[in-house]
Scaffold this motif. Structure first.
Motif, PDB file in Angstrom:
ATOM      1  N   SER A   1       0.833  -1.211   0.000  1.00 34.04           N
ATOM      2  CA  SER A   1       0.000   0.000   0.000  1.00 34.04           C
ATOM      3  C   SER A   1       0.865   1.258   0.000  1.00 34.04           C
ATOM      4  N   ASP A   2       2.015   1.207   0.666  1.00 39.00           N
ATOM      5  CA  ASP A   2       2.921   2.352   0.672  1.00 39.00           C
ATOM      6  C   ASP A   2       3.527   2.569  -0.716  1.00 39.00           C
ATOM      7  N   SER A   3       3.955   1.507  -1.342  1.00 39.41           N
ATOM      8  CA  SER A   3       4.506   1.591  -2.694  1.00 39.41           C
ATOM      9  C   SER A   3       3.447   2.083  -3.686  1.00 39.41           C
TER      10      SER A   3
ATOM     11  N   SER B   1       0.867   3.975  -2.966  1.00 39.22           N
ATOM     12  CA  SER B   1       0.675   5.409  -2.701  1.00 39.22           C
ATOM     13  C   SER B   1       1.718   6.245  -3.427  1.00 39.22           C
ATOM     14  N   ASP B   2       2.964   5.775  -3.401  1.00 37.45           N
ATOM     15  CA  ASP B   2       4.033   6.493  -4.108  1.00 37.45           C
ATOM     16  C   ASP B   2       3.744   6.543  -5.605  1.00 37.45           C
ATOM     17  N   ARG B   3       3.283   5.426  -6.170  1.00 33.21           N
ATOM     18  CA  ARG B   3       2.948   5.390  -7.602  1.00 33.21           C
ATOM     19  C   ARG B   3       1.776   6.318  -7.915  1.00 33.21           C
TER      20      ARG B   3
ATOM     21  N   ILE C   1       0.953   9.053  -6.332  1.00 35.37           N
ATOM     22  CA  ILE C   1       1.450  10.433  -6.278  1.00 35.37           C
ATOM     23  C   ILE C   1       2.168  10.795  -7.580  1.00 35.37           C
ATOM     24  N   LYS C   2       3.015   9.902  -8.057  1.00 32.91           N
ATOM     25  CA  LYS C   2       3.738  10.153  -9.315  1.00 32.91           C
ATOM     26  C   LYS C   2       2.777  10.219 -10.499  1.00 32.91           C
TER      27      LYS C   2
ATOM     28  N   GLN D   1       1.050  13.604 -10.389  1.00 32.80           N
ATOM     29  CA  GLN D   1       1.943  14.651 -10.889  1.00 32.80           C
ATOM     30  C   GLN D   1       2.027  14.614 -12.413  1.00 32.80           C
TER      31      GLN D   1
ATOM     32  N   THR E   1      -4.028   7.258  -1.948  1.00 36.33           N
ATOM     33  CA  THR E   1      -3.114   7.442  -0.820  1.00 36.33           C
ATOM     34  C   THR E   1      -3.795   7.109   0.509  1.00 36.33           C
TER      35      THR E   1
ATOM     36  N   GLY F   1      -3.081   3.385   2.043  1.00 39.49           N
ATOM     37  CA  GLY F   1      -1.917   3.229   2.911  1.00 39.49           C
ATOM     38  C   GLY F   1      -2.084   3.908   4.255  1.00 39.49           C
TER      39      GLY F   1
ATOM     40  N   ASP G   1      -1.724  -3.620  -9.599  1.00 40.82           N
ATOM     41  CA  ASP G   1      -1.308  -3.347  -8.220  1.00 40.82           C
ATOM     42  C   ASP G   1      -2.523  -3.115  -7.322  1.00 40.82           C
TER      43      ASP G   1
END
Length: 123
Positions: free
Chosen positions: A13-15, A17-19, A21-22, A25, A45, A48, A101
């Motif tokens: 879930s953390d990974s 969230s990073d995806r 966010i990217k 953007q 997000t 996570g 994912d």
């Protein structure tokens, strides 16, 4: 409970969230999409965040509740990903990657919730 750094749902879930966010953007900066991308940013997000909150649950029912909220956010994220794809903001490849994912997280959360309920004698 496993330490956070070895807990598969926390890591995934953390990974994710990073995806998210990217992706947000990229959608706002390169594809000038600001409405749907904001929705998927919030829900994606939040998965996570709710998984993280579950580590400090006050009880087993509270733990299940936090993961149920994460599951609802994952379902909502799937909806917004489909809308971004339908609107041609995500290519087929981008959509399939994010969807894969997202579905994996949904399956993990569903399994954890069912197992916990079974162990509590609720199923």
């Amino acid at each position: 409970m496993m330490p956070r750094n070895t807990n598969i749902i926390a890591l995934k879930s953390d990974s994710f969230s990073d995806r998210i966010i990217k992706m947000y953007q990229h959608l706002t900066n390169c594809r000038n999409e600001n409405v749907l991308s904001k929705q998927v940013l919030r829900s994606g997000t939040s998965i996570g965040a709710n998984v993280t909150e579950s580590f400090n649950a006050q009880s087993e029912p509270d733990f299940i509740n936090k993961l149920n909220i994460a599951l609802k956010e994952a379902d909502e994220t799937h909806y917004w990903l489909k809308k971004l794809h339908a609107g041609n903001y995500l290519t087929e490849k981008e959509f399939q990657s994010m969807e894969q994912d997202n579905i994996e997280i949904i399956k993990l959360l569903t399994s954890i919730i069912k197992t916990k309920k079974k162990n509590m004698g609720l199923l």
